[in-house]
Structures are given as C-alpha cells and as structure tokens.
Design an enzyme around this catalytic site. Sequence first.
Site, PDB file in Angstrom:
ATOM      1  N   THR A  96       0.872  -1.183   0.000  1.00  0.00           N
ATOM      2  CA  THR A  96       0.000   0.000   0.000  1.00  0.00           C
ATOM      3  C   THR A  96       0.901   1.222   0.000  1.00  0.00           C
ATOM      4  O   THR A  96       1.650   1.441   0.962  1.00  0.00           O
ATOM      5  CB  THR A  96      -0.884   0.033   1.268  1.00  0.00           C
ATOM      6  OG1 THR A  96      -1.651  -1.162   1.315  1.00  0.00           O
ATOM      7  CG2 THR A  96      -1.816   1.235   1.229  1.00  0.00           C
ATOM      8  N   LYS A 168      -7.783   1.374  -2.752  1.00  0.00           N
ATOM      9  CA  LYS A 168      -7.365   0.962  -1.407  1.00  0.00           C
ATOM     10  C   LYS A 168      -7.473   2.137  -0.417  1.00  0.00           C
ATOM     11  O   LYS A 168      -7.988   1.987   0.690  1.00  0.00           O
ATOM     12  CB  LYS A 168      -5.921   0.446  -1.481  1.00  0.00           C
ATOM     13  CG  LYS A 168      -5.235   0.194  -0.168  1.00  0.00           C
ATOM     14  CD  LYS A 168      -5.682  -1.089   0.486  1.00  0.00           C
ATOM     15  CE  LYS A 168      -5.054  -1.250   1.865  1.00  0.00           C
ATOM     16  NZ  LYS A 168      -5.576  -2.389   2.591  1.00  0.00           N
ATOM     17  N   LYS A 243      -1.188   5.097   8.714  1.00  0.00           N
ATOM     18  CA  LYS A 243      -0.383   5.230   7.487  1.00  0.00           C
ATOM     19  C   LYS A 243      -1.299   5.445   6.278  1.00  0.00           C
ATOM     20  O   LYS A 243      -1.104   6.354   5.476  1.00  0.00           O
ATOM     21  CB  LYS A 243       0.466   3.967   7.292  1.00  0.00           C
ATOM     22  CG  LYS A 243       1.156   3.874   5.945  1.00  0.00           C
ATOM     23  CD  LYS A 243       1.639   2.464   5.617  1.00  0.00           C
ATOM     24  CE  LYS A 243       1.891   2.344   4.125  1.00  0.00           C
ATOM     25  NZ  LYS A 243       2.154   0.988   3.668  1.00  0.00           N
TER      26      LYS A 243
END
Length: 295
Positions: A96, A168, A243
């Site tokens: 990611t 995502k 994050k």
Amino acid sequence: MARIGFVGLGRMGAHMARNLLKAGHEVVVFDIVPAAVDAVVASGGKAAFSSAAAAQDADVVITMLPAGEQVRDAWLGQGGLAKASRADALLMDCSTIDVATARDVAAAAGRPFLDAPVSGGVGGAEAGTLTFMVGGEADAVERARPILGAMGKTIVHCGPAGAGQVAKLCNNMMLAATMAVTSEAFVMAERLGLPAQALYDVCSKSTAMSWALNNSCPVPGPVPTSAANRDFAPGFTAALMRKDLGLAQQAAKDAGVDAKVGALALALFDRFVESGGGGKDFSGIITMIREGKAS
Ligand code: NAD
C-alpha cells in the site's frame, strides 16, 4: 507453472509467497532481513542474494514492501528490479503506497506493471483469501489473474496505473471514519443507558449497518470474532490505518478534494497511535474515545 521473484517477506509477503509455492510455482525470494528469507526457504522457496537476483529469469516479479520509498528504490534504484527483470516479465507491487509513486514506477518500469494492493490482512494473506485492487493495462491484469488467484479470492481491475492504490486508500478512509463514529455511538449509548447488544441488534440491521459494525464491532459481545473480545489484539493495526489515512489525505490534496472527515479520522488515529495504541487493532480507537482523550 511460473518462476516468480518475490521481494519483501514480512507479515503479509511471507504468507503470500507460501501460497504461490503451494500452488506449484517456483518462488525465488529476497528480503533485507535474512531470517525472513530463511523462513520461506524452509517452506520450499529458493533464496536470492539480492532483489535483482530474485528478478533474474522470472516470469513474474512481485514486491510487498512497507511504503512508497522502498517500492521506488526496489524497482528503480541502483540494481533495481525493473532493469534486472526479463523484457517480457510481468511486474507487480502489492504494497500500500502513495498514488504518485505507483504511477511513476509503472511509467518508468519499461515492462507491464501493475499496482495490486490488498485488503484482508495477515489472516487473509495466510488463508489465500485476499482481495486485490488492481491498476494497469487490461492484458497485464488478465496475465496476472492466475498468479493473484493463488494468493486471493477477489480480483478487481480498477483502471489504469495507480487505480488500485486509489481504491485501497478510498476504502480505508471510509472504514476508519466509520469505525471512529461507530465507536462514538457505542460510548454515547453506554453513558445514556442503552445496552451495547441492543444498539448492535438495531443498527446492524438498519441503515447504520457497515463492515465496521457488523464484522468488527468495537465492544465485546455482539460479534464474537471482533478484536474487542481479545483486548484489541490485531487484526489490522491502528498504525497501518494511520499510514493509510495519511496517504489518503495526500491523494485528496493532490486531487483538490477537501476530505474533512478523512482528515479528522487521521487526527484521531494519530492521537491514538501517539498515545501507545499503534499495535492494537484499529477498532481499539474506542478506548481513547471512552476515556475522553480524543481531543
Ligand atoms: P512488514 O513490515 O511486516 O514487511 C515488509 C518487509 O519488507 C519486511 O520483511 C522488510 O524487511 C522488507 N523490506 C523492507 N525494505 C526492503 C527492501 N528494500 N528490499 C527487500 N525487502 C525489504 O509489512 P507487512 O505488514 O507485510 O505489509 C506490507 C505492505 O502491505 C505494506 O505496504 C502494508 O501497508 C500493506 N498491508 C498490510 C496489511 C497488514 O495487515 N499487515 C494489510 C493490507 C496491506
């Protein structure tokens, strides 16, 4: 069966590499931590001495690394994977990372390149049930399907390079904000004398239903498998959620979107992580709200 170079054998990557081995592929692995390589070699993987060596002669090259900086360096840096790979190899990154880096690496790779981040966590990686959100050219996605299918159950082609990362980050921004407001509602109900089970019974079947509530309810009891029943052992850690929320804010800013709720979710998870909650499941945010430490 394919020869696959796999770089990044952490909590996710090691399981993913093992599932490729189980499917009968030859998997050549590299990680900067030698013990991580040894663990996958014990399951049948072949050790490479560098990431470039893992890519050599591979039909497919996959990375599963912490963040954009490592991904850019691994693919495009000195001795990078892109140049080390065969001209006809299929390349993909499952980490990611920020959308801009995903697009830059795909453009510079000089070979078919996919961004294919995952959801499903360590449990999904181990069970081979991950969801892959894939950005890139349609023919490369078709070539990737049998490989991704050995590691996951759902494969969605989202669009061109970077689209997988966009999906995502949007998903996790929605999830974090939903979990935060669900936690506020449960604390509010507690103080106002409404039993948690009653709130769950109503909302899990009404318009407030969500994955956060129905599958990861932040209080013990209503959903026996939720992290709240095991003192918020993860699951998906608050640190990783923070994050992803940071990456989502960056993407929103770059796109000229004022994503205020996402920004608030980031501020909440920042505070939770800074106060020592980073290793807890992200649903543990409810403890900070209950203690009145959210602001
Ligand atoms: P991790 O930190 O456990 O693993 C990363 C691995 O990469 C480590 O073994 C590290 O030694 C290795 N590494 C770092 N730099 C390297 C380099 N230059 N060359 C080779 N190896 C290198 O992380 P993880 O939990 O496995 O997550 C990997 C990615 O997947 C992250 O981008 C994360 O955001 C994403 N992700 C994680 C989860 C989860 O639940 N853990 C869920 C979905 C997505």
